[in-house]
Structures are given as C-alpha cells and as structure tokens.
Motif scaffolding. Sequence first.
Motif, short mmCIF file in Angstrom:
data_model
loop_
_atom_site.label_atom_id
_atom_site.label_comp_id
_atom_site.label_asym_id
_atom_site.label_seq_id
_atom_site.Cartn_x
_atom_site.Cartn_y
_atom_site.Cartn_z
N GLY A 100 -3.99 11.35 -7.91
CA GLY A 100 -4.01 10.42 -6.78
C GLY A 100 -3.42 9.08 -7.18
N TYR A 101 -3.29 8.21 -6.21
CA TYR A 101 -2.73 6.89 -6.47
C TYR A 101 -3.65 6.09 -7.38
CZ TYR A 101 1.07 7.20 -3.13
OH TYR A 101 2.23 7.55 -2.49
N GLY B 211 5.48 2.02 -3.66
CA GLY B 211 5.20 0.61 -3.41
C GLY B 211 6.04 -0.28 -4.32
N LEU B 212 5.75 -1.57 -4.30
CA LEU B 212 6.50 -2.52 -5.11
C LEU B 212 6.39 -2.16 -6.59
CD1 LEU B 212 5.65 -5.94 -3.45
CD2 LEU B 212 7.93 -4.97 -3.74
N MET B 213 7.53 -2.14 -7.24
CA MET B 213 7.60 -1.81 -8.67
C MET B 213 8.35 -2.94 -9.38
SD MET B 213 6.92 1.99 -8.65
CE MET B 213 7.47 2.31 -10.23
N ILE C 276 0.87 -1.18 0.00
CA ILE C 276 0.00 0.00 0.00
C ILE C 276 0.90 1.23 0.00
CG2 ILE C 276 -1.75 1.32 1.23
CD1 ILE C 276 -2.71 -1.29 2.50
N PRO C 277 1.10 1.84 -1.17
CA PRO C 277 1.96 3.02 -1.21
C PRO C 277 1.32 4.20 -0.49
CG PRO C 277 0.97 2.63 -3.37
CD PRO C 277 0.56 1.49 -2.48
N PHE C 278 2.17 5.08 0.03
CA PHE C 278 1.69 6.28 0.71
C PHE C 278 2.78 7.34 0.66
CE2 PHE C 278 3.82 3.80 3.97
CZ PHE C 278 4.58 4.75 4.64
N GLY C 279 2.39 8.58 0.85
CA GLY C 279 3.35 9.68 0.96
C GLY C 279 3.77 10.29 -0.36
N GLY C 280 3.20 9.83 -1.47
CA GLY C 280 3.51 10.44 -2.76
C GLY C 280 2.99 11.86 -2.83
N THR D 181 -7.55 -0.70 -2.16
CA THR D 181 -7.65 -0.46 -3.61
C THR D 181 -6.35 0.07 -4.19
OG1 THR D 181 -8.56 1.77 -3.30
CG2 THR D 181 -10.14 -0.07 -3.52
N ARG D 182 -5.40 0.47 -3.34
CA ARG D 182 -4.07 0.87 -3.82
C ARG D 182 -3.18 -0.34 -4.10
NH1 ARG D 182 -2.04 5.98 -0.13
NH2 ARG D 182 -3.82 7.34 -0.55
#
Length: 197
Positions: free
Chosen positions: A31-32, A157-159, A19-23, A51-52
Amino acid sequence: MTSAGQGPLLFLDVDGPLIPFGGTPQQYPEGYPTYRAASGPRTAAAHPLLTRINPAHGPRLAALGCELVWATTWMADANECVAPWLGLPPLPVMAWPEDSAEDDPAGLHWKTRALVALAAGRPFVWVDDEITATDRAWVKSHHEGRALLHRVDPRHGLMDEDFAAVAEWLGGLWLPGGPSASTLPVGTHAPVAHGPP
C-alpha cells in the motif's frame, strides 16, 4: 494577487500531486506509504487519505519562493486540513467560476481559463495531475507572462524530480531569455515561456 510585477504564483492541486492514488499492487505491494504530521490524528481521522501526504512537502513548497495558491476542489478544506498537515499557513484558495465545472469540448481542462485569468500576466507554475498539451497550448496563446504547467503522476504524487523541475524553471525565470521549452528537458513539465518576466 494579480500584479505582473509580483513574484510567481504556484497553483497547487491536492488529489494526485499531494495525495497519490491509482498505484497498482505491483508498484505499492504494501500500500501507499503513510505519514504522521504535527496536526495530529484528529485531522487524519477526519480525512483518512491525509496520511498519504508527506508533511516534508510543506517546507519544500514554501522554499520555492512562490505565492502558493490552492487550485483544488478541496476549496476551504485545503486550509482546514491539508495546510496544517504540511505545516503551512492558510493559503489563498482559488474560487472557481460556476461555469468551470466541466472540461471544454476541445479538451481544455476546466481549471485552465480561471488560473490564467487570476494570474493576469504574472508568472505562474501550475502543479496538477490532469494537465495536457491542450492546456499548455491554450496558456501559451492566452497568457502574457511565463508559465510552467507541470503534470504530476497521480500514482506517485510529488517526487524529488517534480520539485527539481519546478525549482529549475523558477531558477531560470529571471535570467535573460528565461526558461523555455528549448532549454528544459522534453517531458511532462515542458513550460510555456514567452514575453518578459
């Protein structure tokens, strides 16, 4: 789960890697990205940030060939919410010791000691957004097996490059000499490699 003769473990955090955050708005002006998963809207309604999580990460994680272990404060919720979203079966959940709730004064992450104890010499990958050089040094001096401490940028997040770094390290795990800091590119995914596989 702790025999050194078994295959590698992959300790997986949820917040940050999945769950990515802080972008920033500049990075994500709309938004994400959000995703839909087979687990459906009921799960997403209970945990809107799900949902992210890209559900395609589930098969990619399973394909790495590691024993996946939740290493997150989500605890049992990871199996109730995140695993179905990813299409994964229930996974072992790291039980954190009560005294591990805070970082060490020397900067060691509060998860590090417990993960090394559970691995008990078995090769492992730890995917988290809070790994530091202090954790890498401590694992190198306290873990008899090989380990890759891979820091994921929580803003994204994971890429693909994260999966590639883990797969590369795992691919070299059984080669003579195995992966080491000198055989992989310098960066946030530098492994701790020593001892026999």
